[in-house]
Motif scaffolding. Structure first.
Motif, PDB file in Angstrom:
ATOM      1  N   ILE A  33       0.854  -1.177   0.000  1.00 31.80           N
ATOM      2  CA  ILE A  33       0.000   0.000   0.000  1.00 31.80           C
ATOM      3  C   ILE A  33       0.899   1.239   0.000  1.00 31.80           C
ATOM      4  O   ILE A  33       1.838   1.326   0.789  1.00 31.80           O
ATOM      5  CB  ILE A  33      -0.892   0.037   1.274  1.00 31.80           C
ATOM      6  CG1 ILE A  33      -1.574  -1.306   1.524  1.00 31.80           C
ATOM      7  CG2 ILE A  33      -1.867   1.206   1.209  1.00 31.80           C
ATOM      8  CD1 ILE A  33      -2.508  -1.778   0.474  1.00 31.80           C
ATOM      9  N   HIS A  35       0.902   5.779  -0.732  1.00 33.40           N
ATOM     10  CA  HIS A  35       0.282   7.060  -1.070  1.00 33.40           C
ATOM     11  C   HIS A  35       1.387   8.109  -1.110  1.00 33.40           C
ATOM     12  O   HIS A  35       1.982   8.426  -0.082  1.00 33.40           O
ATOM     13  CB  HIS A  35      -0.782   7.468  -0.039  1.00 33.40           C
ATOM     14  CG  HIS A  35      -1.302   8.852  -0.252  1.00 33.40           C
ATOM     15  ND1 HIS A  35      -2.183   9.159  -1.263  1.00 33.40           N
ATOM     16  CD2 HIS A  35      -1.025  10.011   0.370  1.00 33.40           C
ATOM     17  CE1 HIS A  35      -2.445  10.452  -1.228  1.00 33.40           C
ATOM     18  NE2 HIS A  35      -1.749  11.006  -0.256  1.00 33.40           N
ATOM     19  N   ASP A  66      -3.107   4.388  -3.128  1.00 36.23           N
ATOM     20  CA  ASP A  66      -4.218   5.019  -2.414  1.00 36.23           C
ATOM     21  C   ASP A  66      -4.365   6.475  -2.866  1.00 36.23           C
ATOM     22  O   ASP A  66      -4.181   7.408  -2.096  1.00 36.23           O
ATOM     23  CB  ASP A  66      -4.013   4.918  -0.901  1.00 36.23           C
ATOM     24  CG  ASP A  66      -5.256   5.281  -0.115  1.00 36.23           C
ATOM     25  OD1 ASP A  66      -6.338   5.418  -0.719  1.00 36.23           O
ATOM     26  OD2 ASP A  66      -5.148   5.446   1.116  1.00 36.23           O
ATOM     27  N   LEU A  92      -6.733   3.209  -6.588  1.00 32.41           N
ATOM     28  CA  LEU A  92      -8.017   3.553  -5.982  1.00 32.41           C
ATOM     29  C   LEU A  92      -8.496   4.885  -6.551  1.00 32.41           C
ATOM     30  O   LEU A  92      -7.698   5.776  -6.825  1.00 32.41           O
ATOM     31  CB  LEU A  92      -7.887   3.615  -4.465  1.00 32.41           C
ATOM     32  CG  LEU A  92      -7.377   2.308  -3.814  1.00 32.41           C
ATOM     33  CD1 LEU A  92      -7.353   2.449  -2.300  1.00 32.41           C
ATOM     34  CD2 LEU A  92      -8.226   1.116  -4.220  1.00 32.41           C
ATOM     35  N   ARG A  95      -9.067   8.749  -2.166  1.00 31.99           N
ATOM     36  CA  ARG A  95      -8.257   8.422  -0.975  1.00 31.99           C
ATOM     37  C   ARG A  95      -9.107   7.609  -0.017  1.00 31.99           C
ATOM     38  O   ARG A  95     -10.165   8.053   0.426  1.00 31.99           O
ATOM     39  CB  ARG A  95      -7.785   9.725  -0.321  1.00 31.99           C
ATOM     40  CG  ARG A  95      -6.882   9.517   0.868  1.00 31.99           C
ATOM     41  CD  ARG A  95      -5.434   9.371   0.407  1.00 31.99           C
ATOM     42  NE  ARG A  95      -4.554   9.670   1.515  1.00 31.99           N
ATOM     43  CZ  ARG A  95      -3.867   8.732   2.167  1.00 31.99           C
ATOM     44  NH1 ARG A  95      -3.926   7.482   1.815  1.00 31.99           N
ATOM     45  NH2 ARG A  95      -3.092   9.086   3.167  1.00 31.99           N
ATOM     46  N   GLU A  96      -8.668   6.401   0.284  1.00 27.77           N
ATOM     47  CA  GLU A  96      -9.441   5.479   1.115  1.00 27.77           C
ATOM     48  C   GLU A  96      -8.847   5.253   2.496  1.00 27.77           C
ATOM     49  O   GLU A  96      -9.539   4.884   3.415  1.00 27.77           O
ATOM     50  CB  GLU A  96      -9.597   4.123   0.404  1.00 27.77           C
ATOM     51  CG  GLU A  96     -10.393   4.168  -0.879  1.00 27.77           C
ATOM     52  CD  GLU A  96     -11.886   4.344  -0.658  1.00 27.77           C
ATOM     53  OE1 GLU A  96     -12.338   4.339   0.499  1.00 27.77           O
ATOM     54  OE2 GLU A  96     -12.599   4.491  -1.657  1.00 27.77           O
ATOM     55  N   ALA A 101      -7.643   0.383   1.685  1.00 24.96           N
ATOM     56  CA  ALA A 101      -6.668   0.047   0.649  1.00 24.96           C
ATOM     57  C   ALA A 101      -6.240  -1.414   0.793  1.00 24.96           C
ATOM     58  O   ALA A 101      -6.115  -2.133  -0.206  1.00 24.96           O
ATOM     59  CB  ALA A 101      -5.461   0.979   0.728  1.00 24.96           C
ATOM     60  N   ARG A 118       3.250  -1.554   3.937  1.00 25.96           N
ATOM     61  CA  ARG A 118       2.902  -0.162   3.665  1.00 25.96           C
ATOM     62  C   ARG A 118       4.196   0.581   3.389  1.00 25.96           C
ATOM     63  O   ARG A 118       5.136   0.532   4.177  1.00 25.96           O
ATOM     64  CB  ARG A 118       2.182   0.460   4.858  1.00 25.96           C
ATOM     65  CG  ARG A 118       1.778   1.893   4.590  1.00 25.96           C
ATOM     66  CD  ARG A 118       1.014   2.481   5.718  1.00 25.96           C
ATOM     67  NE  ARG A 118       1.943   2.740   6.809  1.00 25.96           N
ATOM     68  CZ  ARG A 118       1.620   3.370   7.919  1.00 25.96           C
ATOM     69  NH1 ARG A 118       0.398   3.755   8.128  1.00 25.96           N
ATOM     70  NH2 ARG A 118       2.513   3.588   8.845  1.00 25.96           N
TER      71      ARG A 118
END
Length: 127
Positions: A33, A35, A66, A92, A95-96, A101, A118
């Protein structure tokens, strides 16, 4: 300026180096994951996993984006992984957050075991 593919020392405990495992183990889907993390960190992670994991155990690596908006994580990331076997990007649409995610990655996974990572962003926030 760290190479995408690099050799690292084996830091395992000496007892782990001599351990034997069952011949038949389940396959795993590694779900990363991220971002707005650094592209170089993400790519190093992918290649480190590919270079150090038994291919018969690694079903896939799913990169769950994400909703990043940082340069390099869109088309550039797609370009770098397009021909890398077992790697795919799941983006995605908004933004979750970490848990959703992870759930999206789990839903897309095909391995018998799910392993989650992550990738931390190293971008400084104002304030």
């Amino acid at each position: 300026m760290i190479s995408t593919r690099r050799r690292l020392p084996d830091y395992r405990d000496p007892g782990c180096k001599n351990k034997t495992y069952a011949e038949e183990l389940p396959t795993t889907s590694l779900i990363l994951i991220f971002h707005n993390g650094a592209l170089s960190t993400l790519l190093r992670s992918v290649y480190s996993i590919l270079d150090r994991t038994d291919p018969k155990l690694l079903k896939e690596i799913i990169l769950v984006d994400d909703f990043s908006n940082r340069a390099g994580l869109g088309q550039e990331l797609d370009y770098y992984v397009q021909d890398v076997e077992k790697v795919r990007v799941l983006r995605l649409k908004k933004r979750e957050g970490l848990i959703r995610a992870r759930l999206a990655g789990a839903k897309a996974a095909k391995g018998q075991v799910l392993t989650f990572f992550r990738i931390e962003s190293n971008v400084q926030k104002d304030g």
